[in-house]
Design a protein around this motif. Structure first.
Motif, PDB file in Angstrom:
ATOM      1  N   THR A 258       0.876  -1.231   0.096  1.00 21.11           N
ATOM      2  CA  THR A 258      -0.041  -0.026  -0.040  1.00 21.11           C
ATOM      3  C   THR A 258       0.932   1.244   0.032  1.00 21.11           C
ATOM      4  O   THR A 258       2.074   1.261   0.420  1.00 21.11           O
ATOM      5  CB  THR A 258      -0.844   0.005   1.030  1.00 21.11           C
ATOM      6  N   VAL A 259       0.437   2.315  -0.336  1.00 15.82           N
ATOM      7  CA  VAL A 259       1.028   3.635  -0.288  1.00 15.82           C
ATOM      8  C   VAL A 259       1.599   3.931   1.081  1.00 15.82           C
ATOM      9  O   VAL A 259       2.494   4.376   1.156  1.00 15.82           O
ATOM     10  CB  VAL A 259      -0.059   4.696  -0.901  1.00 15.82           C
ATOM     11  N   SER A 260       0.907   3.673   2.063  1.00 15.42           N
ATOM     12  CA  SER A 260       1.363   3.986   3.483  1.00 15.42           C
ATOM     13  C   SER A 260       2.539   2.938   3.818  1.00 15.42           C
ATOM     14  O   SER A 260       3.392   3.390   4.426  1.00 15.42           O
ATOM     15  CB  SER A 260       0.076   3.765   4.335  1.00 15.42           C
ATOM     16  N   VAL A 261       2.459   1.696   3.632  1.00 16.05           N
ATOM     17  CA  VAL A 261       3.448   0.941   3.898  1.00 16.05           C
ATOM     18  C   VAL A 261       4.634   1.135   2.998  1.00 16.05           C
ATOM     19  O   VAL A 261       5.837   1.220   3.557  1.00 16.05           O
ATOM     20  CB  VAL A 261       3.323  -0.438   3.333  1.00 16.05           C
ATOM     21  N   LEU A 262       4.676   1.677   1.718  1.00 18.46           N
ATOM     22  CA  LEU A 262       5.746   2.124   0.941  1.00 18.46           C
ATOM     23  C   LEU A 262       6.397   3.416   1.255  1.00 18.46           C
ATOM     24  O   LEU A 262       7.529   3.335   1.635  1.00 18.46           O
ATOM     25  CB  LEU A 262       5.350   2.193  -0.438  1.00 18.46           C
ATOM     26  N   ALA A 263       5.867   4.414   1.946  1.00 15.98           N
ATOM     27  CA  ALA A 263       6.049   5.572   2.336  1.00 15.98           C
ATOM     28  C   ALA A 263       6.942   5.310   3.435  1.00 15.98           C
ATOM     29  O   ALA A 263       7.992   5.860   3.779  1.00 15.98           O
ATOM     30  CB  ALA A 263       5.202   6.617   2.516  1.00 15.98           C
TER      31      ALA A 263
ATOM     32  N   LYS B 284      -4.247   2.263  -0.733  1.00 14.38           N
ATOM     33  CA  LYS B 284      -4.302   1.990  -1.953  1.00 14.38           C
ATOM     34  C   LYS B 284      -3.015   1.291  -2.446  1.00 14.38           C
ATOM     35  O   LYS B 284      -1.939   1.523  -1.963  1.00 14.38           O
ATOM     36  CB  LYS B 284      -4.460   3.172  -2.890  1.00 14.38           C
ATOM     37  N   GLU B 285      -3.113   0.178  -3.116  1.00 15.34           N
ATOM     38  CA  GLU B 285      -2.010  -0.720  -3.671  1.00 15.34           C
ATOM     39  C   GLU B 285      -1.345   0.010  -4.774  1.00 15.34           C
ATOM     40  O   GLU B 285      -1.818   0.655  -5.703  1.00 15.34           O
ATOM     41  CB  GLU B 285      -2.502  -1.972  -4.067  1.00 15.34           C
ATOM     42  N   ILE B 286       0.209   0.167  -4.539  1.00 17.00           N
ATOM     43  CA  ILE B 286       0.869   0.844  -5.370  1.00 17.00           C
ATOM     44  C   ILE B 286       0.815   0.341  -6.893  1.00 17.00           C
ATOM     45  O   ILE B 286       1.210   0.891  -7.893  1.00 17.00           O
ATOM     46  CB  ILE B 286       2.507   1.093  -4.905  1.00 17.00           C
ATOM     47  N   THR B 287       0.507  -0.932  -7.141  1.00 13.05           N
ATOM     48  CA  THR B 287       0.291  -1.548  -8.282  1.00 13.05           C
ATOM     49  C   THR B 287      -0.925  -1.130  -8.847  1.00 13.05           C
ATOM     50  O   THR B 287      -1.034  -1.176 -10.063  1.00 13.05           O
ATOM     51  CB  THR B 287       0.140  -3.132  -8.351  1.00 13.05           C
TER      52      THR B 287
ATOM     53  N   ILE C 290      -2.916   2.136  -8.025  1.00 10.85           N
ATOM     54  CA  ILE C 290      -3.013   3.482  -7.866  1.00 10.85           C
ATOM     55  C   ILE C 290      -2.742   3.999  -9.170  1.00 10.85           C
ATOM     56  O   ILE C 290      -1.688   3.905  -9.907  1.00 10.85           O
ATOM     57  CB  ILE C 290      -2.422   4.049  -6.818  1.00 10.85           C
ATOM     58  N   SER C 291      -3.393   5.149  -9.465  1.00  9.61           N
ATOM     59  CA  SER C 291      -3.379   5.759 -10.922  1.00  9.61           C
ATOM     60  C   SER C 291      -2.774   7.366 -10.663  1.00  9.61           C
ATOM     61  O   SER C 291      -2.821   7.757  -9.561  1.00  9.61           O
ATOM     62  CB  SER C 291      -4.562   6.023 -11.818  1.00  9.61           C
TER      63      SER C 291
ATOM     64  N   ASN D  40       5.930   4.083 -12.850  1.00 10.36           N
ATOM     65  CA  ASN D  40       5.604   4.724 -12.007  1.00 10.36           C
ATOM     66  C   ASN D  40       4.523   5.730 -11.975  1.00 10.36           C
ATOM     67  O   ASN D  40       4.546   6.617 -12.963  1.00 10.36           O
ATOM     68  CB  ASN D  40       6.973   5.529 -11.611  1.00 10.36           C
ATOM     69  N   PRO D  41       3.319   5.613 -11.484  1.00 10.87           N
ATOM     70  CA  PRO D  41       2.417   6.342 -11.469  1.00 10.87           C
ATOM     71  C   PRO D  41       2.354   7.947 -11.269  1.00 10.87           C
ATOM     72  O   PRO D  41       1.719   8.869 -11.605  1.00 10.87           O
ATOM     73  CB  PRO D  41       1.328   5.843 -10.805  1.00 10.87           C
ATOM     74  N   HIS D  42       3.614   8.215 -10.437  1.00 15.90           N
ATOM     75  CA  HIS D  42       3.855   9.464 -10.014  1.00 15.90           C
ATOM     76  C   HIS D  42       4.831  10.233 -10.936  1.00 15.90           C
ATOM     77  O   HIS D  42       5.058  11.452 -10.633  1.00 15.90           O
ATOM     78  CB  HIS D  42       4.586   9.323  -8.538  1.00 15.90           C
TER      79      HIS D  42
END
Length: 424
Positions: free
Chosen positions: A72-77, A113-116, A118-119, A175-177
């Motif tokens: 998830t975005v939170s876990v990744l950060a 949101k899962e990083i794979t 998320i848009s 990379n969506p970012h």
């Protein structure tokens, strides 16, 4: 040889890595009686902290994440912050990362949101949300709760670094970012609301006259500091960290070689030890300057020298008054007892001085530095010299200040053309 300490079955393994200078904990997740995933976490503080982090990661792990390899975005950060900690980021940077993560990412709409999945559109929508009502504290009081461009850009730096890290670790292929850039001061979000507008950061000539030529203003330590910052372009932390050994009064040179931070002990475990780093107790710490370019020598002009002479006399009066209670640390801009001063106290005194001088409360201490750069520009100092004096790591930062020609100069320029090419 690294000695691994094995706990009871299912509680993980922890050891200290001399190479990485941190404790490393490993916890295995068992599914269908088999070890299907090994979770790793690190901590510079203690074995207990490393195990706690590893177990938290393991607790949030699911079969779906095992199959997709997604986070998830939170876990990744959070993982990115831990990675940067191992890389050796400054304690002040680590603190800022933690604050922006806890304040704006951890409980946000994109956190789970899962990083794979998320848009880019969802990420842009998240930033729009921050601009619109990201300030939770003000939202609770019913005030306008939009965030400044500067604050949103701090969140951007953390998320952008997190997604670049995800690509590097092969967590994601795209990379969506990637196409989201830092926001400009006049950024317009997608909604019907308007982001905070840019302001003229530099003090005007009239404001400077009111601030420093008002006979009613008390010429104390804060006044002297403001005068030196105005005439040297020092950052607030650089000014507050100054020692008398950094100033050569005879040759009229000031040496910038450190900055001052006021932060929690927990970010300095190597200095204070595990036991003393618990809680949120804060301490003053000298740190290296912002960048290599920030190490610099600044010539001292007459107003700066006069302010420093006044400061010496101000300190001597307090030494005489307090006697043995005065702790002389050779700090230039010290408080009445000889210690460091907090940045928020400096800002509070500037606001008091502005109010007393009849100046609108729209400036910060950093605006005195910005004014120094503006005065260099107005006196036709080359951008290369200005960059060195300001300690900018990138000349584009200096150019961004030089490109903001003040309204007074714009009016003069247009009037000049009007006088030479009048329409009859």
């Amino acid at each position: 040889m690294v000695k691994k300490e094995r706990n009871a079955n299912g509680q993980g393994t922890v050891y200290y890595s001399e190479k990485k200078k941190c404790f490393i904990a490993q916890v295995s997740i068992h599914m269908d009686g088999k070890c299907s995933k090994r979770i790793t976490a690190t901590s510079k503080k203690s074995k207990k902290e490393a195990l706690r982090k590893a177990n938290e990661k393991a607790q949030g792990y699911t079969v779906k994440k095992k199959e997709t390899g997604s986070k998830t975005v939170s876990v990744l950060a959070k993982e990115f912050i831990e990675y940067k900690e191992i890389q050796g980021i400054r304690p002040s940077t680590h603190k800022n990362y933690d604050e922006y993560y806890n304040g704006y990412i951890k409980d946000s709409p994109i956190a789970e949101k899962e990083i794979t999945q998320i848009s880019e559109e969802e990420l842009r929508g998240f930033y729009d949300m921050l601009f619109k009502d990201g300030n939770k504290r003000k939202k609770e009081t019913g005030e306008a709760c939009s965030l400044s461009v500067s604050t949103v850009n701090h969140v951007y730096v953390l998320l952008n670094g997190s997604f670049l890290y995800a690509v590097q670790k092969n967590y994601i292929q795209e990379n969506p970012h990637r196409d989201i850039k830092k926001f400009k001061e006049k950024y317009q979000p997608c909604g019907s609301y308007t982001a905070k507008k840019d302001r003229d950061k530099a003090f005007s000539k009239e404001e400077i006259d009111k601030l420093f030529n008002n006979s009613g203003n008390k010429k104390d330590m804060f006044y002297n500091m403001f005068c030196v910052i105005l005439h040297t372009g020092l950052r607030s932390g650089e000014a507050r960290a100054l020692k008398w050994a950094d100033i050569d009064m005879e040759n009229k040179i000031l040496y910038v070689n450190k900055t001052l931070v006021y932060t929690e002990k927990m970010y300095f475990p190597a200095l204070y030890g595990e036991q003393k780093c618990r809680g949120r107790e804060k301490v003053f710490m000298e740190q290296p300057p912002k960048s290599e370019a920030s190490y610099r020598q600044i010539p001292l002009n007459k107003p700066a020298l006069e302010a420093l002479e006044r400061q010496k006399k101000w300190q001597e009066r307090w030494k005489t008054t307090l006697g043995g209670f005065y702790k002389d640390e050779r700090i230039v801009f010290s408080d009445e007892k000889g210690g460091y001063v907090q940045g928020q106290h400096v800002l509070a005194h500037l606001r008091k001085l502005m109010e007393k001088s009849g100046i609108e409360n729209r400036h910060t201490v950093h605006d005195l530095r910005h004014t120094f750069c503006t005065m260099l520009r107005n006196n036709n100092v080359s951008v290369e010299i200005a960059k060195e004096l300001m300690g900018h790591s990138d000349i584009n930062i200096t150019l961004s200040v030089y490109s903001h020609t003040c309204d007074e100069n714009k009016i003069k320029a247009v009037d000049t053309i009007g006088n030479t090419a009048a329409c009859m």
